[in-house]
Design a protein around this motif. Sequence first.
Motif, PDB file in Angstrom:
ATOM      1  N   PRO A   1       0.806  -1.227   0.000  1.00 56.51           N
ATOM      2  CA  PRO A   1       0.000   0.000   0.000  1.00 56.51           C
ATOM      3  C   PRO A   1       0.836   1.273   0.000  1.00 56.51           C
ATOM      4  N   LEU A   2       2.007   1.253   0.640  1.00 54.90           N
ATOM      5  CA  LEU A   2       2.855   2.447   0.643  1.00 54.90           C
ATOM      6  C   LEU A   2       3.469   2.685  -0.729  1.00 54.90           C
ATOM      7  N   GLU A   3       3.904   1.620  -1.387  1.00 54.71           N
ATOM      8  CA  GLU A   3       4.448   1.770  -2.733  1.00 54.71           C
ATOM      9  C   GLU A   3       3.348   2.223  -3.702  1.00 54.71           C
ATOM     10  N   HIS A   4       2.132   1.738  -3.511  1.00 53.39           N
ATOM     11  CA  HIS A   4       1.029   2.173  -4.351  1.00 53.39           C
ATOM     12  C   HIS A   4       0.747   3.662  -4.135  1.00 53.39           C
ATOM     13  N   ALA A   5       0.832   4.129  -2.894  1.00 53.74           N
ATOM     14  CA  ALA A   5       0.638   5.553  -2.610  1.00 53.74           C
ATOM     15  C   ALA A   5       1.665   6.405  -3.354  1.00 53.74           C
ATOM     16  N   LEU A   6       2.918   5.970  -3.366  1.00 51.69           N
ATOM     17  CA  LEU A   6       3.944   6.702  -4.100  1.00 51.69           C
ATOM     18  C   LEU A   6       3.641   6.718  -5.591  1.00 51.69           C
ATOM     19  N   GLN A   7       3.200   5.595  -6.117  1.00 51.11           N
ATOM     20  CA  GLN A   7       2.878   5.535  -7.538  1.00 51.11           C
ATOM     21  C   GLN A   7       1.696   6.436  -7.883  1.00 51.11           C
ATOM     22  N   ARG A   8       0.769   6.611  -6.946  1.00 50.34           N
ATOM     23  CA  ARG A   8      -0.341   7.539  -7.193  1.00 50.34           C
ATOM     24  C   ARG A   8       0.176   8.965  -7.324  1.00 50.34           C
ATOM     25  N   TRP A   9       1.145   9.348  -6.497  1.00 49.16           N
ATOM     26  CA  TRP A   9       1.742  10.674  -6.643  1.00 49.16           C
ATOM     27  C   TRP A   9       2.455  10.763  -7.988  1.00 49.16           C
ATOM     28  N   ALA A  10       3.127   9.712  -8.384  1.00 43.54           N
ATOM     29  CA  ALA A  10       3.896   9.727  -9.629  1.00 43.54           C
ATOM     30  C   ALA A  10       2.999   9.756 -10.864  1.00 43.54           C
ATOM     31  N   SER A  11       1.890   9.073 -10.821  1.00 43.01           N
ATOM     32  CA  SER A  11       1.091   8.916 -12.030  1.00 43.01           C
ATOM     33  C   SER A  11       0.023   9.975 -12.226  1.00 43.01           C
ATOM     34  N   SER A  12      -0.484  10.547 -11.158  1.00 43.34           N
ATOM     35  CA  SER A  12      -1.648  11.401 -11.342  1.00 43.34           C
ATOM     36  C   SER A  12      -1.381  12.899 -11.253  1.00 43.34           C
ATOM     37  N   VAL A  13      -0.440  13.313 -10.470  1.00 44.51           N
ATOM     38  CA  VAL A  13      -0.317  14.749 -10.236  1.00 44.51           C
ATOM     39  C   VAL A  13       1.086  15.312 -10.373  1.00 44.51           C
ATOM     40  N   SER A  14       2.047  14.481 -10.714  1.00 48.37           N
ATOM     41  CA  SER A  14       3.406  15.001 -10.782  1.00 48.37           C
ATOM     42  C   SER A  14       4.227  14.214 -11.794  1.00 48.37           C
ATOM     43  N   PRO A  15       5.335  14.779 -12.229  1.00 47.46           N
ATOM     44  CA  PRO A  15       6.241  14.060 -13.134  1.00 47.46           C
ATOM     45  C   PRO A  15       7.260  13.193 -12.380  1.00 47.46           C
ATOM     46  N   LEU A  16       7.061  13.026 -11.081  1.00 50.78           N
ATOM     47  CA  LEU A  16       8.034  12.307 -10.260  1.00 50.78           C
ATOM     48  C   LEU A  16       8.030  10.806 -10.523  1.00 50.78           C
ATOM     49  N   LYS A  17       9.199  10.219 -10.351  1.00 48.07           N
ATOM     50  CA  LYS A  17       9.348   8.761 -10.393  1.00 48.07           C
ATOM     51  C   LYS A  17      10.040   8.363  -9.103  1.00 48.07           C
ATOM     52  N   PHE A  18       9.503   7.331  -8.449  1.00 46.36           N
ATOM     53  CA  PHE A  18      10.036   6.879  -7.170  1.00 46.36           C
ATOM     54  C   PHE A  18      10.719   5.530  -7.341  1.00 46.36           C
ATOM     55  N   TYR A  19      11.855   5.385  -6.653  1.00 41.47           N
ATOM     56  CA  TYR A  19      12.630   4.159  -6.724  1.00 41.47           C
ATOM     57  C   TYR A  19      12.969   3.710  -5.313  1.00 41.47           C
ATOM     58  N   ARG A  20      12.724   2.450  -5.038  1.00 41.64           N
ATOM     59  CA  ARG A  20      13.063   1.889  -3.722  1.00 41.64           C
ATOM     60  C   ARG A  20      14.536   1.527  -3.709  1.00 41.64           C
ATOM     61  N   VAL A  21      15.224   1.941  -2.653  1.00 39.48           N
ATOM     62  CA  VAL A  21      16.642   1.604  -2.492  1.00 39.48           C
ATOM     63  C   VAL A  21      16.807   0.726  -1.267  1.00 39.48           C
TER      64      VAL A  21
END
Length: 136
Positions: free
Chosen positions: A23-43
Amino acid sequence: MACRKENKICFYLECGRTHVKQPLEHALQRWASSVSPLKFYRVKKFAQADIWISFLRGYHGDEFPFDGANGHVAHAFGPPDGRSILIRPKIGPLARGTTMGLDMETLGLREFGHALGLGHIEVQEAIMYPIINPTG
């Protein structure tokens, strides 16, 4: 060294449990896909992260302890700090992946918004409204 470059933001997730991670990774993807040009990567290393997610209880080194007062279950710090701190989901009568009746995706979506620099807004239906109502 953190990997923040242009639209790339790295995050470190302290917990690998699927019911928390997904669910946390999905939340990040929602920020990335719907409202911003951001891409998130888990390290895999804390030192590489721009945003880190920890699961703590009680006093944990800042002025905002998770003491149960006022229903505080999470907080985040915006840039340049950019760290998110979430209280560990309670075990017991609550469903897995929830904290005090709040689902992890909703909680993560809001706290990541703070970590990205967003504040509260006075639109009650918005994720950045000061209060999140528990799921039914």
